[in-house]
Write a protein that holds these residues in place. Sequence first.
Motif, PDB file in Angstrom:
ATOM      1  N   LEU A  13     -14.308  13.087  -3.550  1.00 28.93           N
ATOM      2  CA  LEU A  13     -14.576  11.780  -4.150  1.00 28.93           C
ATOM      3  C   LEU A  13     -14.424  10.628  -3.173  1.00 28.93           C
ATOM      4  O   LEU A  13     -15.226   9.703  -3.152  1.00 28.93           O
ATOM      5  CB  LEU A  13     -13.636  11.552  -5.337  1.00 28.93           C
ATOM      6  N   ASN A  14     -13.408  10.670  -2.331  1.00 31.09           N
ATOM      7  CA  ASN A  14     -12.993   9.495  -1.572  1.00 31.09           C
ATOM      8  C   ASN A  14     -14.058   9.004  -0.595  1.00 31.09           C
ATOM      9  O   ASN A  14     -14.773   9.794   0.021  1.00 31.09           O
ATOM     10  CB  ASN A  14     -11.706   9.791  -0.804  1.00 31.09           C
ATOM     11  N   TYR A  15     -14.109   7.687  -0.442  1.00 32.84           N
ATOM     12  CA  TYR A  15     -15.009   7.053   0.516  1.00 32.84           C
ATOM     13  C   TYR A  15     -14.343   7.027   1.882  1.00 32.84           C
ATOM     14  O   TYR A  15     -13.196   6.604   2.023  1.00 32.84           O
ATOM     15  CB  TYR A  15     -15.341   5.634   0.066  1.00 32.84           C
ATOM     16  N   LEU A  16     -15.077   7.481   2.911  1.00 38.13           N
ATOM     17  CA  LEU A  16     -14.523   7.546   4.253  1.00 38.13           C
ATOM     18  C   LEU A  16     -15.333   6.718   5.254  1.00 38.13           C
ATOM     19  O   LEU A  16     -15.332   6.992   6.449  1.00 38.13           O
ATOM     20  CB  LEU A  16     -14.425   9.005   4.735  1.00 38.13           C
ATOM     21  N   GLN A  24       0.845  -1.189   0.000  1.00 37.37           N
ATOM     22  CA  GLN A  24       0.000   0.000   0.000  1.00 37.37           C
ATOM     23  C   GLN A  24       0.878   1.236   0.000  1.00 37.37           C
ATOM     24  O   GLN A  24       2.000   1.238   0.481  1.00 37.37           O
ATOM     25  CB  GLN A  24      -0.908   0.009   1.227  1.00 37.37           C
ATOM     26  N   GLY A  25       0.307   2.355  -0.497  1.00 40.67           N
ATOM     27  CA  GLY A  25       1.042   3.615  -0.491  1.00 40.67           C
ATOM     28  C   GLY A  25       1.818   3.798  -1.779  1.00 40.67           C
ATOM     29  O   GLY A  25       1.896   2.917  -2.635  1.00 40.67           O
ATOM     30  N   GLY A  26       2.416   4.969  -1.921  1.00 43.28           N
ATOM     31  CA  GLY A  26       3.213   5.277  -3.098  1.00 43.28           C
ATOM     32  C   GLY A  26       2.455   6.010  -4.180  1.00 43.28           C
ATOM     33  O   GLY A  26       3.059   6.615  -5.062  1.00 43.28           O
ATOM     34  N   SER A  27       1.123   5.962  -4.150  1.00 40.03           N
ATOM     35  CA  SER A  27       0.327   6.668  -5.154  1.00 40.03           C
ATOM     36  C   SER A  27       0.155   8.126  -4.756  1.00 40.03           C
ATOM     37  O   SER A  27      -0.075   8.440  -3.582  1.00 40.03           O
ATOM     38  CB  SER A  27      -1.050   6.018  -5.294  1.00 40.03           C
ATOM     39  N   THR A  28       0.232   8.989  -5.724  1.00 36.72           N
ATOM     40  CA  THR A  28      -0.027  10.406  -5.480  1.00 36.72           C
ATOM     41  C   THR A  28      -1.527  10.640  -5.366  1.00 36.72           C
ATOM     42  O   THR A  28      -2.341   9.768  -5.703  1.00 36.72           O
ATOM     43  CB  THR A  28       0.536  11.257  -6.618  1.00 36.72           C
ATOM     44  N   LEU A  65      -7.011   9.730  -7.352  1.00 37.26           N
ATOM     45  CA  LEU A  65      -8.203  10.299  -7.979  1.00 37.26           C
ATOM     46  C   LEU A  65      -8.522   9.582  -9.280  1.00 37.26           C
ATOM     47  O   LEU A  65      -9.685   9.251  -9.557  1.00 37.26           O
ATOM     48  CB  LEU A  65      -7.986  11.791  -8.220  1.00 37.26           C
ATOM     49  N   VAL A  66      -7.505   9.331 -10.082  1.00 35.54           N
ATOM     50  CA  VAL A  66      -7.690   8.600 -11.335  1.00 35.54           C
ATOM     51  C   VAL A  66      -8.263   7.212 -11.062  1.00 35.54           C
ATOM     52  O   VAL A  66      -9.185   6.750 -11.736  1.00 35.54           O
ATOM     53  CB  VAL A  66      -6.339   8.503 -12.081  1.00 35.54           C
ATOM     54  N   ARG A  67      -7.718   6.553 -10.037  1.00 32.27           N
ATOM     55  CA  ARG A  67      -8.164   5.208  -9.699  1.00 32.27           C
ATOM     56  C   ARG A  67      -9.640   5.211  -9.278  1.00 32.27           C
ATOM     57  O   ARG A  67     -10.420   4.367  -9.696  1.00 32.27           O
ATOM     58  CB  ARG A  67      -7.308   4.656  -8.569  1.00 32.27           C
ATOM     59  N   GLY A  68     -10.009   6.190  -8.455  1.00 31.60           N
ATOM     60  CA  GLY A  68     -11.376   6.219  -7.942  1.00 31.60           C
ATOM     61  C   GLY A  68     -12.398   6.750  -8.923  1.00 31.60           C
ATOM     62  O   GLY A  68     -13.582   6.406  -8.837  1.00 31.60           O
TER      63      GLY A  68
END
Length: 734
Positions: free
Chosen positions: A226-229, A139-143, A148-151
């Motif tokens: 966008l992100n799910y929390l 996990q980690g390493g993504s900007t 945002l692109v992924r989601g």
Amino acid sequence: MARILRLAGSRRTVCVSASALVLLLLLPAVGLVQHIYFDRSELPDLEPFIRFELPTIGQVYDANGKVLVELAREYRQVVAYDEVPPVLRDAILAAEDKNFFLHSGVEYRALLRVGYKTAVHSVAAWRRNGLQLRLRFPQGGSTLTQQLVRGYFLRDRVSHENGATLFRDSVTSRFLSAALGAPTTNKLLRKLEEVRLALWLEEEMRRRYGSQEQAKREIFARSANLNYLGNGRYGLAASSEYYFGKPLSSYTVEDAGKAALLAGITKSPRDYSPLPGDPQPLRRRNEILALMARNGYISEALAKRCQAEPVLVATASPVKTHAPAAINTVLDEVKQKGAGRFGVEDLFQGRISVRSTVDDRVQIIVNEALERGLALYEKRHVEAKGLIQGSVVVLRNADAAILAAAGGRQLDKGRHARYSDYNRATGSLRQPGSVWKPLVYLAAFRQDMNLDSMVPDEPIGVPMGTNRPVKWIANYDKQFKGLITMRQALAESRNAVAVWITREIGLDRVIGTSRELGIRTPLQPYLTTALGASEVRLLELAGAYRAMASGILAEPHIIDRVLDASGGVLYEAPRAQLDIGSTHLSLIQEGLRGVVRLPEGTAHSLDSRDFPIPVMGKTGTTSDFRDALFVGSTYGRQGITVAVRIGFDDNRTLGETETGGRTALPIFREIMLHVYERQLVGPVPQFPREIEDRLDEYLARRAALKISPLGPPPEVTPTQSSAGGQRVAAGSSP
């Protein structure tokens, strides 16, 4: 010489082979670089992302503008970059991407670190398990841009990447799948596509917004929304209000702990959603606070102070609304009234909002009165605790607007009621019992009968079909009084009279009158329908009584208007109503007022000093005491109508003596008292003086006689009925 030539030839062959091998190894790398940095084919549509029309929250308001419920597939409040407080921005950057404003979408140093960790973890797992090599991505390493692109653009790929089907059926994909397996290949190709789209997105956003700074702000804002929390909440604004009861606008640097908690959830909502006493969210929060101090966003002292604080979250109520039946009815009407222009999904996506006719203050009164009425029943029947159910409808007489509706008790089987639960006010078909009789009397008044017409209260048989015995109708008190006035028969709810009237005027006229007043449910073509043997909905009964009280024909409704996202009106409830225009209407109003004012009336308990509200209405109790009802109104267009039904969902008996007057009427009484005491629907309407005067004269004549005007009622036993049948109570008691 020949040997030298052979040696030279061998060297040339080795060089060519080596060159071919190098070229073979370089080609994929060159192709990969070309695909990521230069290939801009098969790109997603950017326009929806620029508009960023994410699903938000659809709101249903009451008549005074108070939110009754928020509905959403994704609970989200969209905010701009400047609406995210600096301390929360800093927490996110510290946790996820401290160089966000410097890179072009990809953090290459992080990629090298991720590549190294992937190799180490994958080889270790391979050696440990001895199975086919599988890449283990840490996990980690993504900007933030990659996330945002992924989601946003790659959500479908992410949700299906663990399947056995390859996203791309190419030679390279098949080769990788043979070595790594389909799920790992899908994940690897998705991560490469993530990098490509992140670079493309930053390029396009710079071009659209004119500078890297503004492009970064726009990307950050979209990520923040966008992100799910966790717990159904998306984005920082909705999550802050859910977990802390705190709007983003109120954050200061002193809220660094809350900011760090929110920033930490994104990594894994399942693990890091804040819960008191859970060590994982606490540990994650403290790590982010330390990073914030290390990056200079907050002081070391503030970080340590916040780290020492316990994780505190707002106590979220499990109840989304205290008007679940009303919301259920709103959703039904949205379906009916949308006509292709809007629908329920538009409400759940936040594209429309609804202004309802419900008055939240009246709704609270209804809820409390129903609960108290059911509690009183449970005191008399301890074994029924938690099982007895009820429903209530309150209508405005002027236009049939639903002011409140309860489709059941607030706690059902240990949990709070929800709008998706069974709505007994609109969905339950049950017998109305004697509440139906006023429709019989109104139909009779239209056939030139009147309140002083003499009618026989005597044994009457109802044919039940070939080879079946006649059903003999009995009254609740097991007595018959001979010839009595229609006024007295209605007040005392005499079953035999209602059947006799129906037989005299014809059942078709009774059914026709009920249709005119808003009964839409099909009715049984039998004489016992006169006693409420046909099942109807409580809302229909409330609508019919409202029409009799007001003289206005109108369909009960709960939507006042539907608005689009910009406030434009998409639908508005019709304002025109149709007058009944019947000269016989005042007769049924006077008759129903007599149910309250006459001493023998089944609702005479409402004629008392501690209930100073003049009402008209009718009790009802169905066969074997399965349902208890009361429906009543205050007078005229300025009044209201309240309908109450109590019963078990499995149709068991309520118990002997549990009549409408004992079980349902007290709930009606409490609702009327509190609504008018608090002046929620205007002043109490008074009945026309001529109606009250005629009742006064009738009562005065009886008092002058000092005896019942009907003579002493004869006792009637089953042996006094005609031969060939049996006497039973057919679907109706007072």
